[in-house]
Scaffold this active site. Structure first.
Site, PDB file in Angstrom:
ATOM      1  N   GLY A  14       0.822  -1.206   0.000  1.00  8.96           N
ATOM      2  CA  GLY A  14       0.000   0.000   0.000  1.00  8.96           C
ATOM      3  C   GLY A  14       0.853   1.252   0.000  1.00  8.96           C
ATOM      4  CB  SER A  39      -1.408 -10.769   0.498  1.00  8.27           C
ATOM      5  OG  SER A  39      -2.426 -11.542  -0.104  1.00  8.27           O
ATOM      6  CB  ILE A  45      -7.447   2.407   4.028  1.00 11.61           C
ATOM      7  CG1 ILE A  45      -7.549   1.479   5.244  1.00 11.61           C
ATOM      8  CG2 ILE A  45      -8.335   3.614   4.219  1.00 11.61           C
ATOM      9  CD1 ILE A  45      -8.936   1.035   5.588  1.00 11.61           C
ATOM     10  CD  GLU A  49      -5.133   9.201   1.280  1.00 12.05           C
ATOM     11  OE1 GLU A  49      -5.348  10.296   1.830  1.00 12.05           O
ATOM     12  OE2 GLU A  49      -5.141   8.118   1.888  1.00 12.05           O
ATOM     13  CE  LYS A  78      -5.801  19.988   0.774  1.00 11.56           C
ATOM     14  NZ  LYS A  78      -5.643  19.002   1.858  1.00 11.56           N
ATOM     15  CB  ILE A 344      -0.081  10.841   2.669  1.00 10.52           C
ATOM     16  CG1 ILE A 344      -0.909   9.735   2.004  1.00 10.52           C
ATOM     17  CG2 ILE A 344       1.274  10.981   1.986  1.00 10.52           C
ATOM     18  CD1 ILE A 344      -1.102   9.895   0.526  1.00 10.52           C
TER      19      ILE A 344
END
Length: 497
Positions: A14, A39, A45, A49, A78, A344
């Site tokens: 992730g 895996s 999640i 983002e 952003k 993050i």
């Protein structure tokens, strides 16, 4: 005695796992072998983002090309977060990555603005913020100047799953070994209690000297295997649930995140180039899942592309985020709702902090203690900043919001609010990631108008302070005419030459 760290194992992929792998390999190179276990059967999640400006530093250190990064992650710019209905229904304000005004003297710009208001100024604090003006105009461009008046801090919106894949390619090219598999058992050394290996469901055993737990909220190593306890903050932050759903993109892409307070909790809208990320953060004690689902789906402004996905969480942190030879990075280290887009960043700061203290010989308890102290401070200041939004509301339309007004505040936050209300002064802690301007914008946006300001602002006469404000206002307006629309900027900037 534990040996020197020559083999590092990252449990989980992730965003957290691949950010850790990419940066650790970049810095440590051949000094440490890195193996990442993940895996494909275990989901992450990852949703759309929103980030804060330090992500630029992370990407730049890795040598990422910003244009390629935006293309590969369907990213957008952003400049701010728009907070809607947070103080009262129908009201809104912006928390920008800029700093309103300019440096005028010994104290912050808000003191001079308050002095000018006393002299008859009608303009809001945000009228002196270039980020805010750009958001309202839907524009962005990079301004090539060292003049701080024209500084525009920015971050990104991006697809976190695509970002993880982007970093995976980079990390594997640098020599990180990826192992496909599911962790079944964490083997501990009987004498030291350190983790010595991870056993997979197919019987393989992955040995290591040091481990990073990126297994998300399961926290297989740090909490389950090593028994680190979790500090629950739900008495301050009541939300324990979220729903996430993608929807079609807008015709025009806003250069900011929207945070819209609802009857219980709040809704996010994150604009990407290929879709919007949407979600609702709420408390199951005040609203059931069915009503939450109807609320989210009934407040999408573009057509949904999937069914909403439910996420359960408990706000808080692992009491030790480094314990023995394991460091938790990402959700295994704790969870704070993404109201201020810090998820993050907490991954990034955890990795950077680890690298600064990374053992050359055996794991040193003094470094472990220092890591945990700094991490605790960082988590707590972000927690307090999020509590601030909830506590300073004046809504009377639900039990949820009225209960938030009655929160018993952490002492440090209460002192910060009182100091600003009395004197317009912000006092920040060393590990606070939010600058003075951030606290000022949220406190004023949530309704605090300071009772006084610093005496140095009274050096100027009424006319002089109004003239100063007029010049700053005109200066902030000047770059807007040369800016592109946000979509035009993205199209030109990311175009393959």
């Amino acid at each position: 005695m534990q040996q020197s760290v020559r083999k590092l194992v990252i449990a989980g992929g992730g965003t957290a796992g691949w950010m850790a792998a990419a940066l650790l390999k970049k810095v440590l190179q051949a000094q440490v072998d890195i193996e990442l276990i993940e895996s494909k059967d275990i989901g992450t999640i990852g949703v759309g983002e929103a980030t804060i400006p330090p992500i630029q530093t992370f990407n730049q250190f890795l040598g990422l090309d910003e244009k390629a990064f935006l293309r590969e992650t369907n990213g957008t710019i952003k400049l701010a977060i728009a907070f809607e209905n947070w103080r009262k229904q129908g009201e809104s304000y912006f928390h920008t990555f800029g700093a309103p005004g300019a440096t005028l003297g010994f104290c912050g710009f808000q003191h001079y603005w308050l002095r000018a208001k006393k002299a008859g100024l009608e303009a809001s604090l945000w009228d002196f913020d270039l980020n805010y003006l750009s958001c309202k105009a839907g524009k962005f461009n990079k301004i090539q100047t060292e003049n701080p008046v024209y500084s525009m801090g920015y971050a990104y919106h991006f697809d976190s799953t695509l970002y993880g894949q982007f970093l995976r390619r980079l990390a594997e090219q640098a020599g990180v070994k990826r192992t496909e598999g599911t962790i079944e058992h964490v083997a501990l050394d009987n004498e030291s209690g350190f983790v010595k290996a991870l056993q997979l469901t197919d019987g393989r055993q992955i040995d290591g000297d040091f481990f990073i737990d990126c297994t998300g909220m399961r926290a297989l190593l740090l909490q389950k295997a090593l028994g680190v306890e979790y500090e629950d903050w739900s008495h301050w932050l009541a939300a324990d649930s979220a729903l996430a759903v993608p929807s079609k993109p807008h015709t025009q892409t806003a250069p900011y995140t929207r945070s819209i307070a609802r009857e219980v909790g709040w809704q996010w809208r994150i604009p990407l180039t290929h879709r919007n990320g949407n979600g609702l953060v709420y408390s199951s004690a005040y609203m059931d899942d069915e009503k939450a689902t109807n609320m989210l789906m009934g407040n999408l402004d573009t057509d949904a592309l999937d069914e909403p996905r439910k996420i359960r969480f408990k706000t808080g942190r692992a009491q030790k985020q480094w314990h023995k030879n394991v460091v938790g990075i990402g959700l295994s280290s704790g969870f704070l709702e993404p109201l201020e887009s810090t998820s993050i960043h907490l991954i990034q700061s955890g990795i950077v902090r680890l690298l600064k203290m990374f053992p050359n010989g055996a794991v040193n308890p003094s470094m472990e203690a220092l890591y945990n102290t700094e991490s605790k401070d960082e988590f707590e200041t972000i927690r307090d900043f999020i509590i601030l939004h909830y506590y300073l509301n004046e809504r009377d339309d639900s039990d949820f919001w009225q209960d938030m007004q009655r929160l018993s505040l952490p002492v440090r936050l209460e002192q910060k609010i009182n100091a600003f209300r009395d004197t317009a002064t912000i006092f920040n802690e060393q590990n606070d990631i939010f600058r003075d301007a951030s606290w000022v914008q949220v406190m004023m946006g949530q309704g605090i108008m300071p009772n006084d300001y610093h005496p140095s602002a009274d050096v100027h006469s009424d006319q002089a302070i109004l003239d100063i404000m007029s010049k700053i206002y005109e200066a902030k307006q000047q770059p807007l005419a040369q800016m592109l629309s946000h979509d035009d900027f993205l199209a030109r900037f990311t175009q393959i030459q």
